[in-house]
Design an enzyme around this catalytic site. Structure first.
Site, PDB file in Angstrom:
ATOM      1  N   PHE A 133       0.729  -0.584   0.120  1.00 20.64           N
ATOM      2  CA  PHE A 133      -0.270   0.154  -0.170  1.00 20.64           C
ATOM      3  C   PHE A 133       0.919   1.283   0.020  1.00 20.64           C
ATOM      4  O   PHE A 133       0.517   2.341  -0.717  1.00 20.64           O
ATOM      5  CB  PHE A 133      -0.804   0.402   1.548  1.00 20.64           C
ATOM      6  CG  PHE A 133      -0.232   0.642   1.794  1.00 20.64           C
ATOM      7  CD1 PHE A 133       0.312  -0.592   3.089  1.00 20.64           C
ATOM      8  CD2 PHE A 133      -0.092   1.855   3.023  1.00 20.64           C
ATOM      9  CE1 PHE A 133       1.254  -0.050   4.150  1.00 20.64           C
ATOM     10  CE2 PHE A 133      -0.168   2.755   3.987  1.00 20.64           C
ATOM     11  CZ  PHE A 133       1.349   1.241   5.065  1.00 20.64           C
ATOM     12  N   LYS A 134       2.682   1.454   0.656  1.00 22.06           N
ATOM     13  CA  LYS A 134       2.967   2.324   0.293  1.00 22.06           C
ATOM     14  C   LYS A 134       3.175   3.150  -1.278  1.00 22.06           C
ATOM     15  O   LYS A 134       3.408   4.120  -0.630  1.00 22.06           O
ATOM     16  CB  LYS A 134       4.045   1.700   1.292  1.00 22.06           C
ATOM     17  CG  LYS A 134       4.134   1.725   2.467  1.00 22.06           C
ATOM     18  CD  LYS A 134       5.221   1.413   3.315  1.00 22.06           C
ATOM     19  CE  LYS A 134       5.102   1.439   4.903  1.00 22.06           C
ATOM     20  NZ  LYS A 134       4.391   0.190   5.156  1.00 22.06           N
ATOM     21  N   ASP A 135       2.919   2.461  -1.943  1.00 23.43           N
ATOM     22  CA  ASP A 135       3.272   2.721  -2.884  1.00 23.43           C
ATOM     23  C   ASP A 135       2.064   4.027  -3.736  1.00 23.43           C
ATOM     24  O   ASP A 135       2.163   5.187  -4.322  1.00 23.43           O
ATOM     25  CB  ASP A 135       2.876   1.864  -4.406  1.00 23.43           C
ATOM     26  CG  ASP A 135       3.483   0.607  -4.872  1.00 23.43           C
ATOM     27  OD1 ASP A 135       5.086   0.975  -4.923  1.00 23.43           O
ATOM     28  OD2 ASP A 135       3.219  -0.281  -5.083  1.00 23.43           O
ATOM     29  N   ALA A 183       3.878   6.761  -1.271  1.00 25.35           N
ATOM     30  CA  ALA A 183       5.320   7.293  -2.610  1.00 25.35           C
ATOM     31  C   ALA A 183       4.860   7.636  -3.629  1.00 25.35           C
ATOM     32  O   ALA A 183       5.615   9.232  -4.329  1.00 25.35           O
ATOM     33  CB  ALA A 183       6.025   5.753  -3.069  1.00 25.35           C
TER      34      ALA A 183
END
Ligand SMILES: *Cc1c(COP(=O)(O)O)cnc(C)c1O
Length: 453
Positions: free
Chosen positions: A106-108, A111
């Site tokens: 999910f950090k995509d 970012a």
């Protein structure tokens, strides 16, 4: 929109400044001066809106006049250009799959949004900005991919040699272009120390515009609201054949630094009709303890199977308090918290896989197990109050599946006894050539390298 520092000893800034600085000069986290409330018509029509349209409506008040509408539309479009499917696992439990982005976590989302905002803010600058990050694995991959090809920005990633997984290393070292990987002969702590020293070095800061891609940056935090809205839109559709009111909805978020959960709480404050939240934790239970006894006691981090949640003193805890004016009662009414052991995590992966033919990763499994515990407590409480059999609808739950199980195949495969299907994104990367610059853990060497940039 203005942002103030939670330490309240530095000036308010706009979104641009907050995103560029990351953290206020008094070391406080930035927080929006007001939380926009979306009109009822937005939720009535949400079924007809595209994900881009939803994301744009959610974020526009936060970026204010720092990014013009056309540019914001492009940034948002590039941020959410993959799927966010809500998958039914049991009769009343759904998985919100947040791993369909380029680095399978999910950090995509955060970012990608942050990189494009910084790219926009630095477009007109003569000197390039340099984003400097230390990574123990996952964050570096999402940041590297997010910033890949963004003009006006060079990304330099420090990672400890031999201490990240093979897939993680490839994610950091095979992109090229504006992404530079420094393989440090030392530990993650060495990498972090070198980065901190660089930010304090006067000579370096005169020569370069250095910035961080830290997870507390509002440009990473705020866009994480998007998928709570996407989830609600899909969930409402799933229930469209039911007559009468929707059942109560509970959302369970596997938490480390609590940025993800705080984004959900922000969405709730903007009107998203979620009835209850679950702060799902592993053995790192400082927040679970807080919900038990009202005392917050940071701890040293403990290593677990869900290692992206191994945080002893979560950085976003202060934001959670601020969202509810530190009112313990209000927080406790809306949020339950559970701490799930490694053994229970493994057991959950096994059970969900064998019973329901769905394979959660260790982080998703912690969230699933917490949801099941909440349902049980809820049913017990209803039974005790004589509510059983009454009109009250059984609640439904959504757990956030924050990473693809392939990223944790070493945990998952021994439990299921089967290899995890390899997604194409990983298959492609594994054969690419690694390009990194090896460097000692002496700050002087990093400084020299940066001055040559
Ligand atoms: C970072 C991460 C988490 C924790 O998210 P926070 O926003 O720090 O609470 C959970 N799961 C995975 C897979 C992660 O990478």
């Amino acid at each position: 929109m203005k942002y103030y520092s939670l330490n309240k000893r530095s000036q308010d800034v706009d979104f641009r400044e907050a995103a560029i600085r990351g953290q206020a000069s008094d070391k406080g986290l930035y927080f929006p001066a007001s939380i926009p409330v979306l009109p009822a018509s937005f939720f009535e029509k949400i079924g007809e809106y595209s994900k881009e349209a939803i994301a744009l409506q959610v974020i526009a008040p936060y970026t204010g006049d720092t990014i013009p509408a056309k540019a914001l539309e492009r940034i948002v479009g590039e941020t959410v250009n993959f799927e966010f499917p809500l998958v039914r696992v049991t009769d009343d439990i759904f998985s919100l799959e947040l791993f369909h982005g380029p680095t399978l976590a999910f950090k995509d989302v955060g970012a990608r949004f942050m990189s494009r905002c910084l790219g926009y803010f630095f477009k007109e600058k003569k000197n390039k900005a340099v984003v400097l990050v230390a990574t123990s694995g996952d964050t570096g991959g999402a940041v590297a991919d997010g910033f890949y090809g963004v003009e006006g920005i060079d990304v330099i990633i420090l990672y400890p040699s031999g201490k990240v997984s093979a897939v993680q290393e490839k994610q950091l070292t095979t992109l090229g272009k504006n992404i530079h990987a420094l393989e440090i002969e030392g530990s993650f702590d060495d990498c972090q120390r070198m980065v901190k020293q660089a930010f304090m070095d006067e000579e370096l800061n005169k020569a370069l515009f250095l910035t961080s891609a830290n997870s507390i940056n509002v440009a990473r935090w705020l866009p994480q609201q998007f998928y709570y809205f996407f989830a609600w839109k899909q969930w409402q559709k799933e229930n469209s054949t039911l007559s009468g009111a929707l059942p109560p909805l509970v959302v369970s978020t596997p938490s480390g630094n609590f940025g993800n959960l705080c984004a959900g709480l922000l969405a709730y404050r903007s009107g998203l009709p979620i009835d209850h939240f679950i702060a799902a934790c592993n053995a790192n239970d400082a927040v679970t303890q807080y919900f038990k006894n009202g005392k917050y006691q940071p701890q040293p981090a403990r290593a677990t199977l869900s290692n992206a949640m191994d945080v002893g003193d979560p950085s976003n805890f202060v934001r959670m308090l601020e969202l509810f004016d530190s009112e313990y009662g209000a927080l406790k009414n809306l949020i339950s918290s559970y701490s799930v052991s490694d053994e229970e995590t493994r057991e959950t992966i096994r059970e969900v896989y064998t019973k329901f033919n769905y394979l959660p990763d260790p982080h998703g499994a912690v969230a699933y197990a917490s949801l099941v515990r909440y349902f049980k407590e809820y049913a017990d409480a209803q039974g005790a109050s004589g509510m059983k059999g009454k009109e009250e609808r059984r609640p439904q739950g959504i757990f956030l599946e924050t990473a693809h199980p392939i990223k944790f195949y070493d945990v998952v495969e021994p439990v299921t006894g089967k290899p995890v299907d390899m997604p194409a994104a990983i298959r492609d990367i594994i054969h690419k050539e690694k390009v990194s610059l090896r460097m000692s853990n002496a700050f002087g060497e990093l400084k020299e390298y940066l001055l040559r940039k």
